[in-house]
Scaffold this motif. Structure first.
Motif, short mmCIF file in Angstrom:
data_model
loop_
_atom_site.label_atom_id
_atom_site.label_comp_id
_atom_site.label_asym_id
_atom_site.label_seq_id
_atom_site.Cartn_x
_atom_site.Cartn_y
_atom_site.Cartn_z
N UNK A 1 0.82 -1.20 0.00
CA UNK A 1 0.00 0.00 0.00
C UNK A 1 0.87 1.26 0.00
N UNK A 2 1.93 1.27 0.81
CA UNK A 2 2.81 2.43 0.84
C UNK A 2 3.46 2.67 -0.52
N UNK A 3 3.88 1.60 -1.18
CA UNK A 3 4.50 1.75 -2.50
C UNK A 3 3.51 2.35 -3.49
N UNK B 1 3.62 6.10 -5.41
CA UNK B 1 3.42 6.27 -6.85
C UNK B 1 2.39 7.35 -7.15
N UNK B 2 1.32 7.40 -6.38
CA UNK B 2 0.29 8.45 -6.58
C UNK B 2 0.84 9.83 -6.23
N UNK B 3 1.63 9.93 -5.18
CA UNK B 3 2.25 11.21 -4.84
C UNK B 3 3.16 11.66 -5.98
N UNK B 4 3.90 10.74 -6.55
CA UNK B 4 4.78 11.04 -7.68
C UNK B 4 3.97 11.58 -8.86
N UNK B 5 2.80 11.01 -9.10
CA UNK B 5 1.95 11.46 -10.20
C UNK B 5 1.45 12.88 -10.00
N UNK B 6 1.20 13.27 -8.75
CA UNK B 6 0.70 14.63 -8.46
C UNK B 6 1.75 15.69 -8.77
N UNK B 7 3.01 15.34 -8.67
CA UNK B 7 4.08 16.28 -8.98
C UNK B 7 4.45 17.14 -7.78
N UNK B 8 5.43 18.03 -8.01
CA UNK B 8 5.86 18.95 -6.97
C UNK B 8 6.83 18.37 -5.98
N UNK B 9 7.43 17.23 -6.31
CA UNK B 9 8.37 16.59 -5.38
C UNK B 9 9.74 16.40 -6.04
N UNK B 10 10.75 16.38 -5.20
CA UNK B 10 12.09 15.94 -5.58
C UNK B 10 12.36 14.67 -4.81
N UNK B 11 12.74 13.61 -5.51
CA UNK B 11 12.78 12.28 -4.91
C UNK B 11 14.22 11.80 -4.75
N UNK B 12 14.49 11.22 -3.57
CA UNK B 12 15.84 10.74 -3.25
C UNK B 12 15.74 9.36 -2.63
N UNK B 13 16.59 8.44 -3.09
CA UNK B 13 16.53 7.07 -2.61
C UNK B 13 17.75 6.71 -1.78
N UNK C 1 12.29 11.33 0.67
CA UNK C 1 13.40 10.39 0.88
C UNK C 1 12.79 9.03 1.19
N UNK C 2 13.15 8.04 0.41
CA UNK C 2 12.64 6.70 0.68
C UNK C 2 13.75 5.68 0.54
N UNK C 3 13.58 4.60 1.26
CA UNK C 3 14.50 3.49 1.11
C UNK C 3 14.13 2.73 -0.17
N UNK C 4 15.06 2.01 -0.73
CA UNK C 4 14.77 1.24 -1.94
C UNK C 4 13.63 0.28 -1.64
N UNK C 5 12.77 0.07 -2.62
CA UNK C 5 11.50 -0.61 -2.38
C UNK C 5 11.62 -2.12 -2.27
N UNK D 1 -6.26 5.05 1.44
CA UNK D 1 -6.41 4.66 0.05
C UNK D 1 -5.09 4.89 -0.68
N UNK D 2 -5.07 4.52 -1.94
CA UNK D 2 -3.87 4.75 -2.73
C UNK D 2 -3.55 6.24 -2.84
N UNK D 3 -4.56 7.10 -2.72
CA UNK D 3 -4.35 8.55 -2.85
C UNK D 3 -4.09 9.24 -1.52
N UNK D 4 -4.09 8.50 -0.40
CA UNK D 4 -4.09 9.14 0.92
C UNK D 4 -2.83 9.96 1.18
N UNK D 5 -1.68 9.45 0.80
CA UNK D 5 -0.44 10.20 1.04
C UNK D 5 -0.44 11.49 0.23
N UNK D 6 -0.82 11.41 -1.02
CA UNK D 6 -0.86 12.62 -1.85
C UNK D 6 -1.88 13.61 -1.32
#
Length: 474
Positions: free
Chosen positions: A307-309, A313-325, A359-363, A457-462
């Protein structure tokens, strides 16, 4: 994963709800013992509002919490991240410090709840065994894992979780396959027998049903509770908050009559037992606003459940983020770890000027051959994520911080942001996702969002991040 059962097949034909208001519970418990919740990760606060939270159990911190208004407070033990011996010792430390603090505050009375995961992961029966020992014994342990808002329901002694297509017995969920706290049983009496390795037989467990709560009512349920002796276990059905409020009234009656009870519970019980009504989610104008912060916030993701993964993905789709692994293999390499953490932290801090940094750990989940070794890997990876957040906050204070995952959010609160005392102000989404307001320290007044890995839901984080974005810092 087995196929879910249509909800009507589980919930149809139940006795009508017995309406009990939060005000009735609040009136009944007024002047009674304080509810002290020992939370094995921070996510238990997601059903309450304006409740003190401690991440330290120093006597002075506990005295501060006992002096605050209200009927309950949380002590974050984070024992789900510990091995059994350390978890037992931490529970002992908390209870002994609480005893000293209550005496110093004039003999404040209290009852203890051991708050665990609503999908049944955690150190049970170890934690309630230790609490009973420290209290000099208990007549019974009351097991109430329900989390109504997240669709974790108990009917006929079986614990269910809501999924697409209906209700799934929790023993068939991905959470039951947890590398450290896995199990097979969905019927709670069987689960108790499984987790106690047969010390408590399923046939010996008292099941308090919806018929008992809704038809029999508080006095009948209190009579059942008073039959518990010598540390016996009871499991309790719950589908609605009203069911839990009936239980709260029954507990007050049984305890006034002399029963000594411990609670092992999910989040919904705490709100009911504290006499709080559900509140709507926080709005942008009610969020704390840190002065001098960066224009954007920080999202740290440690949970590996599917679910977190999907939420990422939904947060990534919304945009406005810089992502670091943070690459887990590198984090487990002692020679490369520190440089990797510093590089990611520096890049994320710089990104806060123009985007929300994720910032996320590798999935890919890395596990070992047994539960203890898997837990050790999880702790090492979590420690690296926490250190990354600490370095980001030291370099550039974020407008807000979201921590995704139970152990992740605990470690970031205590070690990443130095939070000792905070207020759980409410939720960002209906019944889930708690927002803390730290009282002091390097993160004072920074909105800190505790987001469990297994809710929403899948959209909750976003959706939560969108709400935080709408409350710009001063």
């Amino acid at each position: 994963m087995p196929h879910p059962t249509p909800e009507q097949d589980v919930l149809g034909g139940l006795p009508p709800v017995r309406p009990i208001s939060a005000a009735q519970v609040a009136d009944r418990i007024a002047g009674g013992p304080r509810l002290v919740v020992l939370d094995d990760d921070p996510t238990g606060t997601q059903t309450v509002a304006d409740v003190p939270v401690l991440t330290s159990w120093a006597v002075d911190d506990l005295r501060w919490a006992l002096r605050q208004p209200g009927t309950a407070f949380f002590v974050l033990t984070n024992t789900r991240s510990l091995g059994p011996a350390d978890a037992a010792e931490r529970n002992r430390q908390v209870v002994r410090a609480l005893r000293a603090a209550a005496e110093a505050e004039g003999g404040v009375r209290y009852v203890l709840a051991s708050r665990g995961d609503s999908t049944l992961r955690g150190h049970f029966p170890l934690e309630t065994d230790v609490l009973a020992e420290e209290l000099g014994g208990a007549d019974g342990t009351i097991l109430v894992p329900a989390y109504v808002e997240a669709g974790r329901l108990t009917v006929g002694g079986t614990h269910w979780m809501r999924v697409d297509g209906g209700l799934l017995p929790v023993g068939g969920s991905e959470f039951a396959r947890d590398a450290t706290f896995g199990y097979r049983s969905s019927a709670l009496p069987d689960w108790v027998e499984e987790k106690t390795a047969g010390r408590v037989r399923a046939a010996e467990v008292l099941t308090i049903t919806l018929d008992d709560l809704r038809v029999g009512g508080p006095t009948h349920t209190a009579d059942l509770l008073r039959t518990l002796h010598d540390g016996a276990t009871a499991v309790v059905d719950a589908v609605r908050d009203d069911d839990l409020r009936v239980l709260a009234l029954a507990l007050a009656e049984a305890e006034e009559a002399g029963s000594r009870l411990l609670y092992r519970v999910g989040p919904s019980f705490v709100r009911a037992r504290a006499g709080q009504a559900g509140r709507p989610p926080l709005t942008p104008d009610t969020l704390p606003r840190p002065a001098g912060a960066a224009p954007h916030g920080l999202i740290a993701i440690g949970s590996h459940v599917s679910l977190t993964t999907r939420q990422l993905a939904r947060l990534r789709q919304r945009g406005g983020i810089a992502e670091f692994e943070l690459e887990v293999g590198t984090l487990l390499d002692a020679e490369r770890r520190d440089t990797h953490v510093a590089d990611v932290a520096a890049a994320a801090a710089a990104a806060l000027e123009h985007a929300d940094a994720v910032i996320h750990t590798s999935r890919t989940l890395v596990t070992a051959v047994d539960a203890d070794a898997s837990l050790d890997i999880a702790r090492r990876v979590s420690a690296a994520l926490v250190e990354t957040v600490r370095q980001v906050n030291a370099a550039r204070r974020p407008a807000f911080v979201v921590a995704k995952g139970g152990i992740t959010s605990s470690d970031i609160a205590t070690e990443g942001l130095g939070i000792d005392r905070a207020w759980a102000r409410g939720t960002l989404l209906p019944g889930i996702v708690s927002l803390w307001q730290p009282v002091a320290g390097p993160a004072a007044n920074t909105p800190y969002v505790v987001f469990a890995g297994n809710v929403g839901t899948d959209d909750a984080l976003a959706d939560a991040v969108d709400l935080l974005r709408s409350a710009a810092p001063c």
